[in-house]
Motif scaffolding. Sequence first.
Motif: not given
Length: 475
Positions: A150-151, A157-158, A165-167, A188-192
Amino acid sequence: MTKMVIYMQKAGSEESCIKKFVRWLIDRTGAGDFTKTIIPRHALHPMYSLGGLASLMFFLLAFTGIIQLMFYVPAFGEENIAYESVRHFTESVPYGFVVRGIHSYAATLMILLSMLHFLRVYFTGAYAKPRELTYIVGIVAGLLSIASAFLGYSLRMDHISVEAIRIGQSLILQLPGGNWLYSLIFGSGAFDEVIPRFLAFHIGVAALLGIILLLHFYMIHTHHISPPYDDSEPEPAIPFYPNFLFTELAVAVVVIGALVTFSAAFPPELGFKFVFGKELPVGQPEWYLMAMYALIKTGIDPVLAGLVIPSIGLLIFVIMPWVDPLYSRHPMNRRIATTYGLIFVGEYLMFFLYGQLTPGEQIPLINALLLAIAIALVMGYVGFRLTSKPVPPKRTQKQRSDDAPSYAVKVLLKNVWWIAGLLLVSALVLGGLGVLNHLSENYYDAAMLFGSSIIMMGWSLFVAKIGLVDAKYLS
């Protein structure tokens, strides 16, 4: 004539030195117990190779993962840098599509083979004393495999990765102490911030999986392979070294060649590039998470659907060695374990198919509930019927057949070196053609030819092994 005798004496002494070196190496590495092990006949069944093949997939994943790390950029930026680095590696780096293909397909195979291995162990009662802890450690290894997978696929990042990730974010936030866990896992939840954290977790979980697998192997070596599930006495068949070891080596070479060929013929897909503000299709998770995803789509509490229900189902498997009376390991003599296992497999397959057939759609709770009840009743009835007539144990030792070898075996033994030589020549020819295509920068055809060459090399090794060490057992 004298020179010939001297040459033969030198050859004999050289062979003796080689044997001495092998014995010295075995002695100094402490592998003497392995070389003296005799593999029982029932363990030669292909179902007993599932765990070993899953382990091979792990080593391939580690090797190909290290190569991909050299090219992966764990950042999002403004234009999804991580996705672009994966696409560059797949499309522009020579044989990048093969490396990523092997990584992708090996991950799928590792989980599939682990599941089948678990079902074989479970339904044959191989968790019986003293192997209860070995069984539980194997379950932990399976869960770590899924977590690592999963990770790993989230790093692409498609649109599929972002949906996963959102789930995961929504599930974590609804747990007790969810805010603290969220900041630990996602920052923080930011993709970076998410991407480098997921990369670190992916590597860490994979390393932990490697340690757990070593512990699993040690426990299997300590307690040995479980005896036949029909309670008959194990029948010695072939030595672990060299017969069984070379068989496993040949199979590993063939499987690696098949993965190379398959990755060249069917390069791994990459989903749509995720960019904020761009409308994309709804992503479906990987197949091994599809059943849980379908349960979440019924609209019940996500924590209940994604964590509680699967955990309860798994917990029953964990405690089964102490719940199952195990007066016999035959699945038809174990009503509780067999019936529960059939119901679980039926429910898993039903939710998997339901989720697969409803992409981007909600699943009506009443429909899912009725189907789940129907599956439980049907599979429960099947389990009840299968265990209604107990199978008596076989206490007598199986006798080896004294019949002469079959015609096919005779032909194989008579022509074994011709066959091995032909396969070896084919491997060299295919490898040579692969080199020519490589020099012409025709990497897809070169990979196909290299993969086919590796397959032929594996079969050549297998046939040569028959001629060298298996002939006396077959004749």
